[in-house]
Write a protein that holds these residues in place. Structure first.
Motif, mmCIF file in Angstrom:
data_model
loop_
_atom_site.group_PDB
_atom_site.id
_atom_site.type_symbol
_atom_site.label_atom_id
_atom_site.label_comp_id
_atom_site.label_asym_id
_atom_site.label_seq_id
_atom_site.Cartn_x
_atom_site.Cartn_y
_atom_site.Cartn_z
ATOM 1 N N VAL A 55 3.518 8.235 -10.672
ATOM 2 C CA VAL A 55 3.471 7.433 -9.452
ATOM 3 C C VAL A 55 3.610 5.975 -9.854
ATOM 4 C CG1 VAL A 55 0.936 7.289 -9.480
ATOM 5 C CG2 VAL A 55 2.184 6.901 -7.344
ATOM 6 N N TYR A 56 4.445 5.241 -9.120
ATOM 7 C CA TYR A 56 4.713 3.832 -9.419
ATOM 8 C C TYR A 56 4.158 2.962 -8.308
ATOM 9 C CZ TYR A 56 7.581 5.255 -13.350
ATOM 10 O OH TYR A 56 8.009 5.780 -14.553
ATOM 11 N N PHE A 57 3.720 1.768 -8.700
ATOM 12 C CA PHE A 57 3.060 0.851 -7.782
ATOM 13 C C PHE A 57 4.071 -0.103 -7.158
ATOM 14 C CE2 PHE A 57 -1.079 1.217 -10.462
ATOM 15 C CZ PHE A 57 -1.213 2.535 -10.030
ATOM 16 N N PRO A 58 3.818 -0.534 -5.928
ATOM 17 C CA PRO A 58 4.849 -1.249 -5.156
ATOM 18 C C PRO A 58 5.246 -2.608 -5.731
ATOM 19 C CG PRO A 58 2.745 -1.240 -3.990
ATOM 20 C CD PRO A 58 2.604 -0.291 -5.130
ATOM 21 N N GLU A 59 4.275 -3.435 -6.145
ATOM 22 C CA GLU A 59 4.632 -4.777 -6.608
ATOM 23 C C GLU A 59 5.518 -4.719 -7.836
ATOM 24 O OE1 GLU A 59 0.095 -4.883 -6.245
ATOM 25 O OE2 GLU A 59 1.638 -3.340 -6.154
ATOM 26 N N HIS A 113 0.824 -1.209 0.000
ATOM 27 C CA HIS A 113 0.000 0.000 0.000
ATOM 28 C C HIS A 113 0.859 1.259 0.000
ATOM 29 C CE1 HIS A 113 -3.527 -2.477 0.613
ATOM 30 N NE2 HIS A 113 -2.960 -3.033 1.662
ATOM 31 N N GLU A 114 2.118 1.099 -0.331
ATOM 32 C CA GLU A 114 3.028 2.254 -0.393
ATOM 33 C C GLU A 114 3.314 2.579 -1.853
ATOM 34 O OE1 GLU A 114 6.416 2.437 2.379
ATOM 35 O OE2 GLU A 114 7.654 2.751 0.599
ATOM 36 N N TYR A 115 3.164 3.854 -2.200
ATOM 37 C CA TYR A 115 3.341 4.314 -3.579
ATOM 38 C C TYR A 115 4.335 5.467 -3.587
ATOM 39 C CZ TYR A 115 -1.036 1.732 -3.982
ATOM 40 O OH TYR A 115 -1.992 0.752 -3.922
ATOM 41 N N ALA A 116 5.023 5.622 -4.707
ATOM 42 C CA ALA A 116 6.033 6.685 -4.785
ATOM 43 C C ALA A 116 5.825 7.520 -6.040
ATOM 44 C CB ALA A 116 7.433 6.085 -4.781
ATOM 45 N N VAL A 117 5.824 8.847 -5.852
ATOM 46 C CA VAL A 117 5.838 9.793 -6.965
ATOM 47 C C VAL A 117 7.297 10.154 -7.204
ATOM 48 C CG1 VAL A 117 5.011 12.001 -7.817
ATOM 49 C CG2 VAL A 117 3.595 10.670 -6.244
ATOM 50 N N LEU A 118 7.859 9.674 -8.309
ATOM 51 C CA LEU A 118 9.268 9.904 -8.616
ATOM 52 C C LEU A 118 9.400 11.158 -9.470
ATOM 53 C CD1 LEU A 118 10.460 6.258 -9.397
ATOM 54 C CD2 LEU A 118 10.461 7.488 -7.223
ATOM 55 N N LEU A 119 10.192 12.131 -8.987
ATOM 56 C CA LEU A 119 10.331 13.421 -9.654
ATOM 57 C C LEU A 119 11.802 13.796 -9.774
ATOM 58 C CD1 LEU A 119 7.563 15.351 -7.654
ATOM 59 C CD2 LEU A 119 7.347 14.419 -9.969
#
Length: 955
Positions: free
Chosen positions: A718-722, A629-635
């Motif tokens: 935003v990228y998904f954890p799996e 349930h953790e997501y990251a917006v990579l900038l």
């Protein structure tokens, strides 16, 4: 339904409030004496409520259930919601008999029940009904005979007087006979009280059952059509009403489950009646039904829900329809047919001849076909059990008139959602927003919702800390009261600074343990898409943990522009962490800027490499998800974001990751914030791309629909954890093989893809993985490429001499939430099956085609895949096997590689994804020179669609 004053069962919330008030008093008065006084006062108030409030107050029911036997090792749980959460189950009569229940009679030895009889005539049957009630093992407190004003009142009074004479005077009257003198009026009142059977006359235009709403007892029992209950029937219902399974149910003995819609109702088989026709009156197990008829037993307080949709304005539906439908619709109260004992008629709801019982089924069938009010409720999707089971109750709490004005349009649209049952709690006229006030604010009469008046007192204009604490405590108790009645799946309220109402709602929400959506008032205009989300997504509003990850090195000016744009975004009252990743070459200005930057929306983290890793490792190692349930917006630092970037991301994640069909979306690896203007994978070179050119010629797709593209975005996404964890494993395997044998670089060649020429690019490796797996990313498609991020094309690793082309990649940023919805098809994100799918080269395709292409490449690269007798790969269970299983320790763990010798490399089974095929297009890659001095791809080649566009190569 306005919550009544808390009764004796509400002591526990008052002590919770006392604890809260004590902490506030300690801050303001700095005195232990103040704490002691607050706790003492509230304890006395609670004790007072215990002594002087009873069932007459129609208190909310907190089940008081005996704990199991000590041998079970389970202690009594005092939290009422833990009991209320349990739903009615299917029980036989023997199982019902053994359910734990604590039931007590009134002080006068009667049951706290008001019985309302609706006689068909004044023949012997009415006398039989009254006699049966007076013969109950648990006799009702009072019996009312409801007759219309135009009926024979005299005949009814004669029958009643006979039974009242048999009952005799009460103990109070006997004490008066001992010599106490009372005035004449008081004697008449006491004589009236001693008569347990009374006449209730109703106006001809009113529903007869409305007299039950005048009852002061805790429970009601309504009898129609001349039913004669068995001697143990009322006691059975009372004991069930004090069990957690049936504490909030509407109970009866005759009912029906409707198996089709009215227009398709052709035979008796379309209705399941209980008792069934061939059962001879027996009901083997309790069962939830769409309607009850003839007998209705429940809590008197629940009848207040009928005022939310009055009988006269509801098409004057019969009681069998009206009562079951409205209690289920507005109060989440199920209608239950109770099982009986076939060997003991005393447990039956009607002991008359068994062959007369099925006649009600024909009556229900006729109503189902002909009653327009019922058809209207069915069309709204709320009338039947099969429909209601799909609904989720959402309760909105409003603190004042301003909040009502702000939320009225959203609430009305929300109430029209097909899977939502909407309820609104208003503070009361003392705070400027009563029930009628809010109903006048609603934009349409078609809004489907229930409105409840909390009846809060007026709030002081400048409350002291102690007054604020008391207001918060009152709000928490009353809100918890209503939550326990409605049992919503989601709460919604506005969280304002220094608001006692918000504090009270926070306390109630935590105690009830119900998911909540608590927004700031300024966020409301940006969540117009809430009605589009299913109830499962709303329940998970607080589940996703979205992190912002910034990758920077030595461009402090660019980085501060990005950070400023991040601070102007709307985060919907979520806690969002910020991580600043700096490479070893970060200059002093960048380090100072990162250290002094103030981030008010969550935690801030700083990471600084001590050894240069380059852009590829900077991106790949910037984030590793802790959970699913953790997501990251990579900038990257030359990106700038829209104020609505988080709104776009949150909407997409909730829509596609937390809906009931989330398993369909497993191949979506992320959501782009940038609208793609070029496709960089064609062999001929980078070419312009506009999705309008595709969708304008494809009638099945809306022109502005978002779409799925088999390309990752490096300019805001935003990228998904799996998928990111899988990417880490893939990159680790690729790098290990390179370290193992420098002379034999891996050659994963995607057919006809320009990415085969790239080197030192994280996107190259990511594209390899998603091509073989059939993964896609969702991209926005707004007018004029309006996006949620843009790129300023700053000088950097992959941009050396092309700064003059920066304007080519700039896009306008989305700043208007209404435009965001207006440009979407039907003002909502499309369902998954409606999204167009574009392949690696932005050509229309299908998910099945992408999967097939990826598997074809996997078959070439991985000779270890298991096959069946027809030499076909069995993909089930090995779809993620992008490489052969390794037998050497070096390949089974990602550790430092074993030392290499210059002579003979060690023998290995198969290199990780290392099949070099001679028939694959494109030259084999060569070892790259330093990334500091060369572009990834050299000058761009001419486009096959347009003239060449100078631009940087992908990262």
């Amino acid at each position: 339904m306005p919550p009544p004053h808390p009764g004796p069962t509400a002591v526990y919330p008052w002590f919770q409030s006392a604890k809260y008030l004590a902490s506030r008093a300690a801050r303001t008065m700095s005195s232990r004496l103040a704490i002691f006084l607050v706790i003492t006062i509230l304890a006395l108030i609670s004790f007072y409520s215990v002594l002087f409030s009873g069932s007459e107050q129609n208190d909310v029911y907190y089940p008081d259930i005996w704990s199991r036997t000590p041998e079970d090792g389970q202690d009594f749980n005092p939290d009422p919601l833990d009991e209320l959460e349990q739903k009615p189950m299917r029980h036989s009569y023997q199982e019902l008999y053994h359910l734990p229940s604590k039931f007590m009679l009134n002080e006068d030895g009667t049951a706290p029940v008001t019985v309302v009889i609706h006689p068909q005539d004044f023949s012997d049957n009415l006398s039989k009904q009254i006699r049966a009630l007076l013969s109950q093992t648990d006799q009702p407190h009072v019996i009312w005979i409801a007759i219309a004003e135009d009926q024979d009142i005299t005949a009814a009074e004669e029958i009643i007087s006979v039974f009242n004479e048999d009952v005799g005077p009460s103990e109070t009257d006997e004490e008066n006979e001992d010599g106490e003198e009372e005035e004449e009026e008081e004697e008449e009142d006491e004589e009236e009280q001693s008569h347990r059977i009374k006449l209730r006359v109703y106006a001809k235009s009113d529903p007869w059952w409305n007299v039950a709403r005048q009852a002061s007892s805790e429970f009601f029992l309504i009898l129609d059509n001349g039913v004669i209950p068995g001697a143990n029937y009322l006691g059975t219902l009372l004991r069930l009403a004090h069990t957690p399974e049936y504490s909030r149910a509407l109970l009866g003995s005759h009912g029906a489950v409707l198996l089709s819609s009215p227009e398709k109702l052709d035979t008796d088989a379309d209705i399941k009646c209980l008792p069934e026709k061939d059962s001879q009156g027996q009901v083997t197990v309790t069962e939830a039904v769409d309607v009850l008829t003839d007998i209705w037993f429940g809590r008197t307080e629940t009848l207040e829900l009928l005022g939310l949709e009055p009988w006269a304005t509801s098409g004057k539906a019969p009681l069998s329809i009206y009562l079951s439908t409205l209690l289920r619709y507005y109060g989440a109260i199920q209608s239950i047919v109770v099982a009986n004992d076939p060997q003991n008629l005393a447990t039956w709801g009607d002991v008359r001849k068994k062959d007369t019982l099925p006649t009600f089924c024909t009556h229900i069938q006729q109503l189902y076909r002909e009653n327009k009010a019922w058809h209207y409720w069915i069309e709204r999707g709320r009338a039947l059990v099969s429909q209601y089971e799909k609904l989720g109750v959402v309760t909105v709490f409003l603190a004042n008139y301003d909040e009502g004005m702000l939320l009225k349009d959203l609430i009305c649209r929300w109430s029209l959602s097909f899977d939502i049952s909407m309820h609104v709690a208003v503070p009361g006229t003392a705070r400027g927003l009563g029930k009628k006030d809010f109903e006048r604010l609603l934009p349409s009469d078609g809004c489907h919702l229930g409105v409840y008046d909390l009846r809060l007192g007026a709030e002081p204009s400048d409350p002291t800390p102690l007054q604020s604490a008391r207001i918060a405590a009152d709000v928490s108790v009353i809100a918890f009261h209503l939550i326990s009645i409605l049992r919503p799946r989601v709460l919604f309220y506005l969280q304002e600074p220094d608001s006692a109402f918000s504090e009270g709602m926070g306390i109630a929400q935590k105690r009830a343990n119900v998911p909540s959506i608590a927004l700031h008032p300024e966020d409301v205009e940006h969540v117009g898409w809430l009605p589009d989300l299913p109830i499962q997504a709303l329940e998970n509003w607080n589940t996703p943990e979205i992190k912002v990850v910034v990758i920077t090195n030595n461009r402090p000016g660019s980085c501060i522009r990005l950070l400023r744009s991040l601070t102007h975004a709307y985060y919907l009252n979520d806690k969002v962490s910020l991580t600043l990743n700096m490479d070893a070459e970060a200059d002093r200005v960048t380090l100072q800027m990162a250290g002094s930057f103030q981030w008010d929306f969550g935690d801030k983290f700083m990471r600084h490499r001590v050894r240069r890793g380059g852009l590829m490792l900077a991106v790949v190692e910037a984030w590793y998800p802790e959970g699913d349930h953790e997501y990251a917006v990579l900038l990257e630092d030359d990106v700038e974001v829209s104020p609505l970037f988080y709104v776009w991301i949150k909407y997409n994640i909730l829509k596609y990751r937390y809906s009931p069909e989330s398993s369909l979306y497993q191949r979506m690896f992320g959501v782009s914030m940038y609208s793609q203007k070029f496709v960089e994978t064609h062999l001929a070179g980078r070419s312009p791309f506009n999705p309008e050119d595709i969708f304008i010629e494809t009638p099945e797709y809306e022109l502005r629909t978002p779409f799925l593209l088999q390309l990752p975005c490096s300019w805001g996404a935003v990228y998904f954890p799996e998928h990111w964890r899988e990417f880490h494993e893939y990159v680790a395997d690729r790098l290990l093989d390179i370290e193992w044998n420098k002379t034999s670089l891996q050659s994963v060649q995607i057919p006809n893809s320009r990415t085969n020429r790239w080197s030192n690019s994280w996107k190259k490796l990511f594209i390899e993985m998603i091509y073989m797996r059939g993964y896609v990313m969702l991209y926005p498609n707004f007018f004029n490429f309006t996006s949620f991020s843009t790129n300023h094309l700053e000088w950097g690793t992959h941009t050396k001499q092309q700064r003059n082309s920066a304007g080519t990649f700039l896009v306008p940023l989305m700043t208007d939430s209404e435009r965001l919805l207006d440009d979407l098809p039907n003002r909502r994100l499309p369902d998954w099956e409606s999204l167009p799918v574009l392949d690696l080269w932005a050509n229309l395709a299908t998910s099945a085609e992408l999967i097939k292409r990826g598997r074809a490449l996997q078959e070439k690269l991985n000779p270890c895949l298991l096959r069946n007798s027809r030499n076909e790969v069995v993909w089930e269970g090995q779809e993620k096997d992008l490489k052969c299983a390794k037998t050497l320790p070096y390949y089974s763990t990602h550790t430092t590689p074993m030392p290499k010798t210059a002579s003979t490399p060690p023998a290995i089974e198969t290199l990780s994804i290392s099949a070099i095929e001679t028939d694959l297009p494109g030259p084999a890659p060569t070892p790259p020179p330093s990334v500091d001095t060369v572009e990834e791809d050299g000058p761009p080649r001419p486009s096959y669609r347009d003239s060449p566009v100078p631009a940087p190569t992908p990262n």
